[in-house]
Design an enzyme around this catalytic site. Structure first.
Site, PDB file in Angstrom:
ATOM      1  N   CYS A   1     -50.307 -10.147 -31.245  1.00 22.82           N
ATOM      2  CA  CYS A   1     -49.056 -10.779 -31.633  1.00 22.82           C
ATOM      3  C   CYS A   1     -49.214 -11.427 -32.996  1.00 22.82           C
ATOM      4  CB  CYS A   1     -48.657 -11.838 -30.612  1.00 22.82           C
ATOM      5  SG  CYS A   1     -48.419 -11.194 -28.944  1.00 22.82           S
TER       6      CYS A   1
ATOM      7  N   GLY B   1     -47.112  -6.729 -33.671  1.00 19.61           N
ATOM      8  CA  GLY B   1     -46.331  -6.691 -32.443  1.00 19.61           C
ATOM      9  C   GLY B   1     -44.972  -6.083 -32.680  1.00 19.61           C
TER      10      GLY B   1
ATOM     11  N   ASN C   1     -50.709 -16.294 -29.625  1.00 18.42           N
ATOM     12  CA  ASN C   1     -51.370 -15.013 -29.854  1.00 18.42           C
ATOM     13  C   ASN C   1     -52.708 -15.063 -29.155  1.00 18.42           C
ATOM     14  OD1 ASN C   1     -52.437 -12.597 -30.836  1.00 18.42           O
ATOM     15  ND2 ASN C   1     -53.040 -13.497 -32.781  1.00 18.42           N
ATOM     16  N   GLY C   2     -52.952 -14.129 -28.228  1.00 19.48           N
ATOM     17  CA  GLY C   2     -54.236 -14.089 -27.544  1.00 19.48           C
ATOM     18  C   GLY C   2     -54.078 -13.781 -26.075  1.00 19.48           C
TER      19      GLY C   2
ATOM     20  N   CYS D   1     -62.692 -11.788 -33.763  1.00 17.62           N
ATOM     21  CA  CYS D   1     -62.541 -10.414 -33.289  1.00 17.62           C
ATOM     22  C   CYS D   1     -62.797  -9.418 -34.419  1.00 17.62           C
ATOM     23  CB  CYS D   1     -61.131 -10.228 -32.732  1.00 17.62           C
ATOM     24  SG  CYS D   1     -60.730  -8.538 -32.250  1.00 17.62           S
TER      25      CYS D   1
ATOM     26  N   TYR E   1     -59.021  -2.700 -37.603  1.00 18.18           N
ATOM     27  CA  TYR E   1     -57.749  -2.059 -37.301  1.00 18.18           C
ATOM     28  C   TYR E   1     -56.522  -2.957 -37.385  1.00 18.18           C
ATOM     29  CZ  TYR E   1     -54.274   0.632 -34.697  1.00 18.18           C
ATOM     30  OH  TYR E   1     -53.140   1.296 -34.325  1.00 18.18           O
TER      31      TYR E   1
ATOM     32  N   SER F   1     -54.076   3.059 -41.253  1.00 16.00           N
ATOM     33  CA  SER F   1     -55.119   2.047 -41.115  1.00 16.00           C
ATOM     34  C   SER F   1     -56.502   2.560 -41.482  1.00 16.00           C
ATOM     35  CB  SER F   1     -55.131   1.502 -39.689  1.00 16.00           C
ATOM     36  OG  SER F   1     -55.304   2.538 -38.747  1.00 16.00           O
TER      37      SER F   1
ATOM     38  N   ASP G   1     -61.474   8.166 -39.294  1.00 17.44           N
ATOM     39  CA  ASP G   1     -60.545   7.358 -38.518  1.00 17.44           C
ATOM     40  C   ASP G   1     -61.213   6.023 -38.205  1.00 17.44           C
ATOM     41  OD1 ASP G   1     -58.232   6.648 -37.227  1.00 17.44           O
ATOM     42  OD2 ASP G   1     -58.276   8.274 -35.769  1.00 17.44           O
ATOM     43  N   ASP G   2     -60.390   5.029 -37.829  1.00 20.11           N
ATOM     44  CA  ASP G   2     -60.950   3.701 -37.589  1.00 20.11           C
ATOM     45  C   ASP G   2     -61.522   3.551 -36.188  1.00 20.11           C
ATOM     46  OD1 ASP G   2     -58.562   3.130 -35.950  1.00 20.11           O
ATOM     47  OD2 ASP G   2     -57.553   2.939 -37.870  1.00 20.11           O
TER      48      ASP G   2
ATOM     49  N   CYS H   1     -61.717  -5.761 -23.934  1.00 25.18           N
ATOM     50  CA  CYS H   1     -61.580  -7.075 -24.555  1.00 25.18           C
ATOM     51  C   CYS H   1     -60.687  -7.932 -23.678  1.00 25.18           C
ATOM     52  CB  CYS H   1     -60.970  -6.949 -25.945  1.00 25.18           C
ATOM     53  SG  CYS H   1     -60.521  -8.540 -26.673  1.00 25.18           S
TER      54      CYS H   1
ATOM     55  N   CYS I   1     -67.101 -11.148 -32.930  1.00 22.97           N
ATOM     56  CA  CYS I   1     -67.146 -10.642 -31.565  1.00 22.97           C
ATOM     57  C   CYS I   1     -67.225  -9.124 -31.623  1.00 22.97           C
ATOM     58  CB  CYS I   1     -65.913 -11.076 -30.780  1.00 22.97           C
ATOM     59  SG  CYS I   1     -65.879 -10.423 -29.091  1.00 22.97           S
TER      60      CYS I   1
END
Length: 486
Positions: free
Chosen positions: A12, A38, A114-115, A249, A255, A296, A358-359, A395, A450
């Site tokens: 988000c 989002g 957000n989270g 993160c 990404y 991306s 690609d990512d 995650c 992380c």
């Protein structure tokens, strides 16, 4: 649902501003630059001398605020806004933020999150025992309910106690009639930044690209465990805990974040270029041209080309009017979305040996479709290089993963994945390569990232998710050394 292992999906975006006559319009503009975070819903709450006005709805920001008069009816000199992708709860409008709460001391307050909370089920049960009736099904509501039912004296003390009771990944923006408050979890999983407008108004948002959008200058990152309190008198920095351990993160750099954002002093674009360069160094291959999967992966593809000496070219075009495919709820819709959004420049591809950068690979179906698309356009061979390590673990801090059954790398070896996506070769960036590409985020021995999705080393206990995680590890025979921070 703790029994479910979740999978890669968007998070988000948050934007708030205090002390600006055009607050709602600037919040809309800031959220527009955060739309990549989002696409399910959006909302804005404005504050006009203690009177709150809210508009929210399902869909993209421009769809929710289709009527230009809607923004003009959000009066006031402060506002907070939110763009949502669901990591918890259903997809109804009741879960679209910001949420509103009634408080005995401050009156009304708004909240955006957000989270993802790892002890949400436990807290929900505790609140039910207190007689709380929930207005929504997402975990974002829980902090607001904890504050309103707290026995502490004063709003800020109630907020601090509540923040210490929740666990997981969280960045919050709250707004009362007299203040805007930001809070970040003790590990700083999610980015949150503070900026200043030329006229002195304070902005707090998820990424620096939103500061750029509204003409604000960067002031500082919100640090783990901090509470930032903004009033008409200025900004105050406080803490709800000093027991912190930075674990940002890593998927933000890989990404999620926009390439023009800067996270903790590191350019996302430059970090992605270094990821591409390092995967080229670790996994070289002879080829004629390097392509990136738009959009991306383009930064990583440039880095791969520069390091390898293989020319980079624009061999694939993205239709900008089709939403990102991972957000679709079914695989059939994801496949249709890929076919609608990507096309090949045949003159670049035909007769060539291709390096496709690609990512990440999540399910593998999109990669397979792209490889087939390139070969149908005449590519002699397609060598896939992923500018991140293989996704093997879920995650729990704000990325929505379905189950590890959908994570192709959790269930297959690299040669098996290569066969399934019909590539001529496949290689991933190593975890040490990823850390090197991003760089150390703090001065301690810990690199400040992380990387649990790749190596199973979770920086915190998993609380309500622990039983489900243990079952998945046992079922898949994942790394015996997987660590959940206990």
């Amino acid at each position: 649902m703790p029994a479910e292992i979740k999978g890669l999906n968007e998070e988000c975006g948050l934007f708030g501003i205090w002390g600006e006559a055009n607050a709602a319009q600037l919040t809309y503009d800031g959220l527009h630059s955060l739309q990549h975070r989002g696409q399910e819903g959006a909302g804005i709450v404005s504050n006009d001398q203690g009177q709150f006005y809210r508009h929210r709805g399902l869909g993209l920001l421009a769809e929710v605020f289709r009527d230009s008069e809607t923004i003009h009816q959000l009066y006031g000199t402060s506002a907070i806004g939110h763009v949502r992708y669901a990591t918890a709860g259903n997809h109804g409008v009741e879960n679209i933020q910001p949420m509103l709460f009634s408080h005995d001391e401050v009156g009304e307050f708004a909240l955006a999150h957000n989270g993802n909370l790892t002890n949400a089920d436990t807290i929900r049960g505790e609140l039910r025992e207190k007689g709380v009736t929930f207005q929504a099904t997402s975990d974002s509501e829980l902090l607001g309910e904890l504050v309103t039912t707290s026995d502490e004296d004063g709003f800020i003390n109630q907020l601090k106690a509540s923040l210490n009771h929740i666990h997981g990944g969280f960045a919050y923006l709250l707004m009362t009639p007299h203040m805007m408050v930001a809070a970040l979890d003790p590990n700083g999983f999610r980015p949150l930044v503070v900026g200043k407008m030329p006229d002195g108004a304070t902005v707090i948002c998820s990424e620096t690209c939103a500061l750029d959008q509204v003409g604000a200058s960067f002031v500082r990152d919100v640090e783990p465990g901090e509470i930032i309190i903004v009033t008409d008198e200025g900004m105050k920095i406080d803490h709800f805990t000093t027991d912190t351990h930075l674990a940002l993160c890593s998927m933000e750099y890989i990404y999620f974040a926009r390439p023009d954002s800067i996270i903790r002093g590191i350019s996302v674009h430059e970090a992605r270029k270094r990821m591409g360069a390092l995967v080229a160094r670790e996994n070289p291959v002879k080829a004629d041209v390097v392509l990136g999967v738009p959009n991306s992966s383009l930064s990583a593809a440039i880095g791969y080309a520069q390091e390898s000496g293989i020319p980079y070219d624009m061999g694939m075009i993205k239709n900008q009017y089709v939403a990102r495919t991972f957000i679709e709820p079914t695989q059939a819709k994801r496949d249709r979305g890929v076919s609608m959004k990507l096309s090949v420049v045949k003159s670049v591809v035909a007769g060539k040996d291709i390096v496709l950068v690609d990512d990440s690979i999540v399910r593998g179906t999109t990669s397979k479709y792209i490889v087939r698309l390139l070969k149908k356009a005449g590519a002699k061979s397609v060598h896939v290089r992923i500018a991140s390590p293989a996704l093997k673990f879920p995650c729990y801090y704000g990325i929505d993963i379905q189950t590890t059954k959908e994570l192709i790398a959790a269930n297959n070896t690299i040669p098996e994945i290569c066969t399934q996506i019909e590539a001529d070769s496949l290689a991933f960036l190593s975890v040490p390569g990823l850390i090197k590409a991003i760089g150390d985020l703090n001065d301690a021995d810990n690199h400040g990232l992380c990387t649990a999705y790749f190596d199973g080393n979770y920086p915190t206990p998993l609380y309500d998710y622990q039983a489900g995680f243990d079952a998945e590890v046992a079922r898949l025979g994942l790394y015996e050394g997987a660590n959940t921070g206990d």
